[in-house]
Write a protein that holds these residues in place. Structure first.
Motif, mmCIF file in Angstrom:
data_model
loop_
_atom_site.group_PDB
_atom_site.id
_atom_site.type_symbol
_atom_site.label_atom_id
_atom_site.label_comp_id
_atom_site.label_asym_id
_atom_site.label_seq_id
_atom_site.Cartn_x
_atom_site.Cartn_y
_atom_site.Cartn_z
ATOM 1 N N PRO A 1 59.666 10.447 -70.895
ATOM 2 C CA PRO A 1 58.986 12.401 -71.936
ATOM 3 C C PRO A 1 58.589 13.038 -70.972
ATOM 4 O O PRO A 1 57.465 12.858 -70.683
ATOM 5 C CB PRO A 1 58.628 11.668 -72.953
ATOM 6 N N LEU A 2 58.921 14.096 -71.439
ATOM 7 C CA LEU A 2 58.321 15.353 -70.225
ATOM 8 C C LEU A 2 57.585 16.191 -71.209
ATOM 9 O O LEU A 2 58.077 16.545 -71.982
ATOM 10 C CB LEU A 2 59.689 15.934 -69.314
ATOM 11 N N ILE A 3 56.983 16.742 -70.845
ATOM 12 C CA ILE A 3 55.759 18.178 -71.568
ATOM 13 C C ILE A 3 56.370 18.700 -71.182
ATOM 14 O O ILE A 3 55.735 19.295 -69.718
ATOM 15 C CB ILE A 3 54.795 17.514 -71.207
ATOM 16 N N ARG A 4 57.123 20.235 -71.659
ATOM 17 C CA ARG A 4 57.266 21.018 -71.350
ATOM 18 C C ARG A 4 56.241 22.243 -71.270
ATOM 19 O O ARG A 4 55.398 22.682 -72.146
ATOM 20 C CB ARG A 4 58.560 22.334 -72.254
ATOM 21 N N GLU A 5 56.690 23.043 -70.019
ATOM 22 C CA GLU A 5 55.750 23.912 -69.969
ATOM 23 C C GLU A 5 56.116 25.425 -70.901
ATOM 24 O O GLU A 5 57.318 25.718 -71.236
ATOM 25 C CB GLU A 5 55.028 24.532 -68.012
ATOM 26 N N THR A 6 54.209 25.970 -70.525
ATOM 27 C CA THR A 6 54.476 27.180 -71.690
ATOM 28 C C THR A 6 55.652 28.338 -70.671
ATOM 29 O O THR A 6 54.643 28.854 -69.235
ATOM 30 C CB THR A 6 53.503 27.991 -72.504
ATOM 31 N N ASN A 7 56.405 28.887 -70.977
ATOM 32 C CA ASN A 7 57.212 30.400 -70.374
ATOM 33 C C ASN A 7 56.139 31.085 -70.911
ATOM 34 O O ASN A 7 56.760 32.157 -71.862
ATOM 35 C CB ASN A 7 58.824 30.503 -70.849
ATOM 36 N N THR A 8 55.236 31.967 -70.003
ATOM 37 C CA THR A 8 54.759 33.316 -70.434
ATOM 38 C C THR A 8 55.052 34.486 -69.795
ATOM 39 O O THR A 8 55.103 35.440 -70.402
ATOM 40 C CB THR A 8 53.168 33.616 -69.305
ATOM 41 N N SER A 9 57.179 34.865 -69.565
ATOM 42 C CA SER A 9 57.441 36.147 -69.162
ATOM 43 C C SER A 9 57.935 36.201 -69.953
ATOM 44 O O SER A 9 58.420 37.604 -70.583
ATOM 45 C CB SER A 9 58.683 34.902 -68.751
ATOM 46 N N LEU A 10 57.601 35.880 -71.386
ATOM 47 C CA LEU A 10 57.907 36.995 -72.907
ATOM 48 C C LEU A 10 57.059 37.432 -73.138
ATOM 49 O O LEU A 10 56.641 38.120 -74.265
ATOM 50 C CB LEU A 10 59.044 35.765 -73.846
ATOM 51 N N ASP A 11 55.769 36.762 -72.896
ATOM 52 C CA ASP A 11 54.459 37.315 -73.863
ATOM 53 C C ASP A 11 54.620 38.701 -73.972
ATOM 54 O O ASP A 11 54.345 38.907 -71.928
ATOM 55 C CB ASP A 11 53.441 36.543 -72.723
ATOM 56 N N GLY A 12 53.597 39.194 -74.489
ATOM 57 C CA GLY A 12 54.124 40.501 -75.098
ATOM 58 C C GLY A 12 54.947 41.765 -74.593
ATOM 59 O O GLY A 12 54.475 43.112 -74.309
ATOM 60 N N ILE A 13 56.313 41.322 -74.866
ATOM 61 C CA ILE A 13 57.680 42.340 -74.975
ATOM 62 C C ILE A 13 58.261 42.328 -76.141
ATOM 63 O O ILE A 13 58.040 42.027 -76.564
ATOM 64 C CB ILE A 13 58.578 40.823 -74.102
ATOM 65 N N GLU A 14 58.017 43.596 -76.025
ATOM 66 C CA GLU A 14 58.147 44.481 -76.651
ATOM 67 C C GLU A 14 59.702 43.789 -77.471
ATOM 68 O O GLU A 14 60.570 43.407 -76.426
ATOM 69 C CB GLU A 14 58.382 46.023 -76.787
ATOM 70 N N LEU A 15 59.744 43.660 -78.759
ATOM 71 C CA LEU A 15 61.202 43.419 -79.523
ATOM 72 C C LEU A 15 61.442 41.869 -79.022
ATOM 73 O O LEU A 15 62.460 40.240 -79.797
ATOM 74 C CB LEU A 15 62.696 44.204 -78.352
ATOM 75 N N VAL A 16 59.867 41.130 -78.851
ATOM 76 C CA VAL A 16 60.408 39.699 -78.644
ATOM 77 C C VAL A 16 59.196 38.999 -80.085
ATOM 78 O O VAL A 16 57.786 39.040 -79.503
ATOM 79 C CB VAL A 16 60.729 39.134 -77.611
ATOM 80 N N THR A 17 59.139 37.791 -80.860
ATOM 81 C CA THR A 17 58.581 37.470 -81.432
ATOM 82 C C THR A 17 58.090 36.037 -81.004
ATOM 83 O O THR A 17 59.038 35.177 -81.066
ATOM 84 C CB THR A 17 58.637 37.666 -82.653
ATOM 85 N N ALA A 18 56.345 35.646 -80.968
ATOM 86 C CA ALA A 18 57.010 34.032 -80.337
ATOM 87 C C ALA A 18 56.730 34.238 -82.276
ATOM 88 O O ALA A 18 56.039 34.274 -83.157
ATOM 89 C CB ALA A 18 55.456 33.810 -80.312
ATOM 90 N N VAL A 19 56.948 32.653 -82.599
ATOM 91 C CA VAL A 19 57.150 32.054 -83.808
ATOM 92 C C VAL A 19 56.667 30.462 -83.770
ATOM 93 O O VAL A 19 56.390 29.859 -82.399
ATOM 94 C CB VAL A 19 58.156 31.466 -84.515
ATOM 95 N N PRO A 20 55.853 30.488 -85.126
ATOM 96 C CA PRO A 20 55.214 28.684 -84.429
ATOM 97 C C PRO A 20 56.334 27.646 -84.231
ATOM 98 O O PRO A 20 57.971 27.608 -84.855
ATOM 99 C CB PRO A 20 54.650 29.062 -85.955
ATOM 100 N N GLN A 21 55.910 26.354 -84.164
ATOM 101 C CA GLN A 21 56.078 24.909 -84.026
ATOM 102 C C GLN A 21 56.895 24.769 -85.009
ATOM 103 O O GLN A 21 58.614 24.037 -84.837
ATOM 104 C CB GLN A 21 55.522 23.886 -83.284
#
Length: 384
Positions: free
Chosen positions: A178-198
């Motif tokens: 199994p691979l543990i996916r790294e966090t993609n930070t490129s969308l952090d703080g970008i307008e029109l994008v919302t982070a949702v819980p797992q």
């Protein structure tokens, strides 16, 4: 036996005390072969070990890693380990192995000269001790150096047992880790994008599939990345950032991406209609509005910001350590930031899974929109 220390205040090393990393490098300098068995590594320590092998002209090296087959390996470290392993194998000097039947938590470093082991380090330090990072800079380790022939021989024998096929295999041959996916930070703080819980991601993932499509990512082979005929997809689709800039004074943003869908997909029943927006929830927890546009609704893009799709897609590859973000595409003469088939092969996925969940959600105007799920994972990671 000589104790080796971390040099961390208030337990800094005295003049007559040696650090673990200092002793490690000294032993390497006097060696022509190194055998290592540890529980964990890090991306930085793998690169550092590879550099030290070259610096000290080590003729033979084997790194055996013990915890990841069962616990899972961070994907950035995994891809780095694959590249280092390939380098060592191609050079004929060694390999990286993964322990399979159990979780191996030992930390052993054994040093040879003329095929005879002469010293070994044993203690609490994993490979990360040779290249400190923010995560382990204040982590105190203690180890010991032994030059006792009997002890060194016993440690060398133990490492050789770990290298047998019943205990481990070359990392390039390992399947199912199994691979543990790294966090993609490129969308952090970008307008029109919302982070949702797992929990929300899992909900949409487990929804009944009403219709789904695999969207093939069209990219060149590495050898073709310099094709300049104006038609090839080295300058379109995912790599449109390498096309001629719209403004001659400003190069295109590296994240600029056009996801072009083939006619075999957009003509299928159930594919979204042109210019009719819908919500996308991604497999790594982002939410934004998207639509299909252009002739035959062949373009798939986010609404309101043409960089969102690139930040999501290319950001995943950056997080995995497969490609580096390019600040100025006009200066990337070698096109090292161009996404290629080889990069997608290394990532383990060359398509996006686009699934209609059967759910709806209200947009900012109160309009009820369909919710689709977009996944960038291999078939082993996602079951349709």
């Amino acid at each position: 036996m000589e104790l080796l220390y971390s040099n961390i205040l208030p337990l800094g090393c005295d003049d007559d005390e040696r650090t673990i990393v200092g002793c490690f490098k000294e032993q390497m300098k006097n060696s022509d072969r190194v055998e290592i068995a540890v529980g964990y590594t890090s991306n930085a320590s793998l690169n550092e070990l590879d550099a030290l092998i070259d610096r000290y002209a080590i003729k033979k090296i084997c790194l055996t890693i013990g915890m990841y087959y069962i616990e899972g390996m961070p994907e950035r470290s995994y891809h780095t380990a694959l590249r280092v392993n390939q380098h060592w194998k191609a050079s004929g000097i060694g390999e990286i192995r993964i322990v399979k039947p159990f979780k191996y938590h030992g930390k052993l470093f054994c040093f040879y000269k003329n095929e005879k082991p002469f010293s070994a380090i044993i203690g609490s330090a994993n490979l990360g001790v040779i290249k400190l990072e923010a995560t382990n800079r204040r982590q105190y380790e203690i180890s010991a150096l032994t030059i006792n022939e009997t002890e060194v021989a016993e440690i060398a024998f133990h490492i050789e047992q770990l290298k047998t096929s019943i205990c481990s295999g070359n990392i390039s041959d390992i399947k199912g880790m199994p691979l543990i996916r790294e966090t993609n930070t490129s969308l952090d703080g970008i307008e029109l994008v919302t982070a949702v819980p797992q929990s929300s991601v899992e909900f949409y993932k487990n929804c009944k599939t009403y219709v789904s499509f695999f969207l093939k990512l069209k990219v060149p082979r590495s050898v073709d990345r310099h094709i300049d005929d104006g038609k090839h997809y080295t300058k379109s689709n995912i790599n449109v950032c390498y096309a001629a800039p719209r403004n001659k004074r400003k190069s295109r943003d590296w994240y600029e991406t056009q996801l072009t869908v083939g006619s075999d997909i957009y003509r299928m029943e159930g594919y979204p209609n042109k210019n009719e927006p819908f919500f996308v929830v991604t497999d790594d927890g982002y939410w934004f509005k998207a639509h299909t546009t252009s002739d035959n609704n062949k373009q798939f893009s986010a609404v309101g910001d043409e960089l969102i799709m690139g930040r999501w897609l290319k950001g995943r590859l950056v997080a995995a350590g497969i490609v580096k973000h390019v600040n100025d595409t006009a200066l990337d003469a070698d096109r090292l930031g161009m996404i290629t088939e080889e990069m997608l092969e290394e990532y383990g996925c060359d398509s996006l899974l686009f699934k209609k969940t059967g759910q709806t959600a209200l947009d900012e105007k109160g309009t009820d929109l369909d919710v689709w799920m977009l996944s960038f994972v291999s078939g082993n990671d996602y079951e349709r």
